[in-house]
Design a protein around this motif. Structure first.
Motif, short mmCIF file in Angstrom:
data_model
loop_
_atom_site.label_atom_id
_atom_site.label_comp_id
_atom_site.label_asym_id
_atom_site.label_seq_id
_atom_site.Cartn_x
_atom_site.Cartn_y
_atom_site.Cartn_z
N ASP A 62 0.82 -1.21 0.00
CA ASP A 62 0.00 0.00 0.00
C ASP A 62 0.86 1.26 0.00
OD1 ASP A 62 0.96 0.03 2.57
OD2 ASP A 62 -0.99 0.32 3.54
N SER A 63 2.18 1.10 -0.09
CA SER A 63 3.12 2.22 -0.21
C SER A 63 4.11 1.89 -1.32
CB SER A 63 3.88 2.46 1.10
OG SER A 63 3.00 2.73 2.17
N ARG A 67 12.78 0.00 -6.17
CA ARG A 67 13.33 -1.12 -6.94
C ARG A 67 14.80 -1.34 -6.60
NH1 ARG A 67 10.29 1.53 -11.09
NH2 ARG A 67 8.50 0.31 -11.83
N GLU A 68 15.52 -0.24 -6.40
CA GLU A 68 16.94 -0.35 -6.07
C GLU A 68 17.16 -0.93 -4.68
OE1 GLU A 68 15.45 2.42 -7.13
OE2 GLU A 68 16.09 2.32 -9.23
N GLY A 69 16.19 -0.75 -3.79
CA GLY A 69 16.33 -1.24 -2.42
C GLY A 69 15.87 -2.67 -2.23
N LEU A 70 15.46 -3.34 -3.32
CA LEU A 70 15.00 -4.73 -3.23
C LEU A 70 16.20 -5.66 -3.05
CD1 LEU A 70 12.79 -6.94 -3.58
CD2 LEU A 70 13.28 -6.86 -6.03
N PHE A 108 10.84 1.05 1.49
CA PHE A 108 9.82 1.99 1.04
C PHE A 108 10.46 3.33 0.69
CE2 PHE A 108 7.74 -1.09 3.82
CZ PHE A 108 6.75 -1.56 2.98
N GLN A 109 9.82 4.04 -0.23
CA GLN A 109 10.43 5.25 -0.80
C GLN A 109 10.26 6.49 0.06
OE1 GLN A 109 9.58 6.12 -4.87
NE2 GLN A 109 10.03 4.07 -5.60
N ALA A 115 10.73 1.63 7.63
CA ALA A 115 11.41 1.96 6.38
C ALA A 115 11.52 0.76 5.46
CB ALA A 115 12.79 2.53 6.69
N SER A 116 11.39 -0.44 6.02
CA SER A 116 11.55 -1.65 5.21
C SER A 116 10.69 -2.78 5.78
CB SER A 116 13.02 -2.08 5.17
OG SER A 116 13.46 -2.44 6.48
#
Length: 306
Positions: A62-63, A67-70, A108-109, A115-116
């Motif tokens: 829902d947020s 992609r870079e943080g995956l 999350f951005q 944050a994750s």
């Protein structure tokens, strides 16, 4: 083509007369929609999610996620990793091993807490969770109402299953039981030897010798004669799936095995019984069998019913 001998054999299989082992397939919970609510502190434990080779698991957030943080452990074991702004689709390949646990972390951005989110992907030979909804903000009333609705549907399915089991438990054994529960329903049992048509996946826990398929009015069954590949540990099937080419799955009712498959032992029979629709199951199916820890499997393709 009806065979009275086949009917007697099938009655023995389904009632378990003379069986060394009688087992029901292991159940796996949460195979449709899973809902996960994140907390804003670091106390959030890693959520376990079932995945399986060739089957899709979709995460809905829902947020917006980065992609870079995956971060996905064992990324080379996945045939597809498709990350969007609020979605993530994963399809494991055959490289993933049953029982394997791989860590997945998304970030999350917006920088708000949490944050994750971290998940543990647990590989199963045949079962996966199709959809996982991840809520970082407070859920809407509608999502709770939908969850209650689905819980009621599942409860109704359990009630119907309990009634079916009670009815069959009170029925007599043998051919009389098949008649009384309308498994035969005046049509008898159709039989087909599909040994020559069946394909076996590589590195299976046991080798198939013969494969027979049966069909009655409300049931189908697959009988597989298995022999050891020389493995040291005995092997016993505890669960099974029958999945068609369009990914449709027959409801497996029970798995029966005459004895453990082990070096030096005789060929052992495994019978998988499943519910059949009013019409005969069309096309070919893939039968997958697994043992207690799910790490050693037997996969048979191109199984067809008469």
């Amino acid at each position: 083509m009806h065979h009275s001998v086949s009917a007697v054999l099938l009655s023995l299989f389904l009632t378990g007369e003379g069986a060394a082992l009688a087992q029901s397939p292991a159940s796996t919970v949460g195979l449709s929609i899973r809902r996960v609510e994140l907390v804003s502190d670091d106390a959030q434990p890693a959520v376990e999610v079932a995945v399986s080779p060739g089957l899709s698991t979709v995460f809905l957030f829902d947020s917006e996620v980065s992609r870079e943080g995956l971060m996905l452990e064992g990324r080379e074991r996945f045939a597809m990793v498709d990350a969007g702004l609020t979605t993530l689709r994963l399809i494991p390949s055959e490289k993933i091993s049953a029982g394997e646990r791989l860590k997945l972390t998304v970030r999350f951005q917006d920088g708000a807490a949490p944050a994750s989110a971290t998940f543990v992907l647990v590989a199963h030979p045949a079962r996966s969770e199709a959809q996982v909804e991840v809520y970082r903000r407070k859920r809407s009333v509608e999502t709770y109402q939908e969850e209650v609705r689905q819980a009621r549907i599942e409860a109704e399915k359990c009630r119907e299953e309990n009634e079916r089991l009670r009815g069959e438990r009170g029925a007599p054994d043998g051919l009389t039981g098949l008649i009384s529960t309308k498994v035969l329903s005046g049509r008898g049992v159709d039989f087909r030897d599909v040994t020559k048509d069946v394909t076996q996946g590589p590195a299976g826990a046991a080798a198939s010798h013969t494969v027979n398929a049966y069909r009655a009015a409300r049931r189908v069954a697959v009988e597989v004669a298995l022999m050891s590949r020389g493995n040291d540990q005995p092997w016993t099937a505890v669960g099974a799936t029958l999945r068609g080419k369009a990914n449709e799955e027959l409801k497996v009712l029970q798995v029966w095995q005459s004895g453990p498959v082990a070096p030096g032992s005789d060929t052992q029979r495994v019978v998988v019984e499943a519910e059949a629709a009013s019409e005969a199951p069309q096309g070919s199916f893939t039968l997958k069998l697994w043992d207690a820890d799910g790490r050693r499997t037997v996969t048979l393709g191109n199984v067809t019913f008469p």
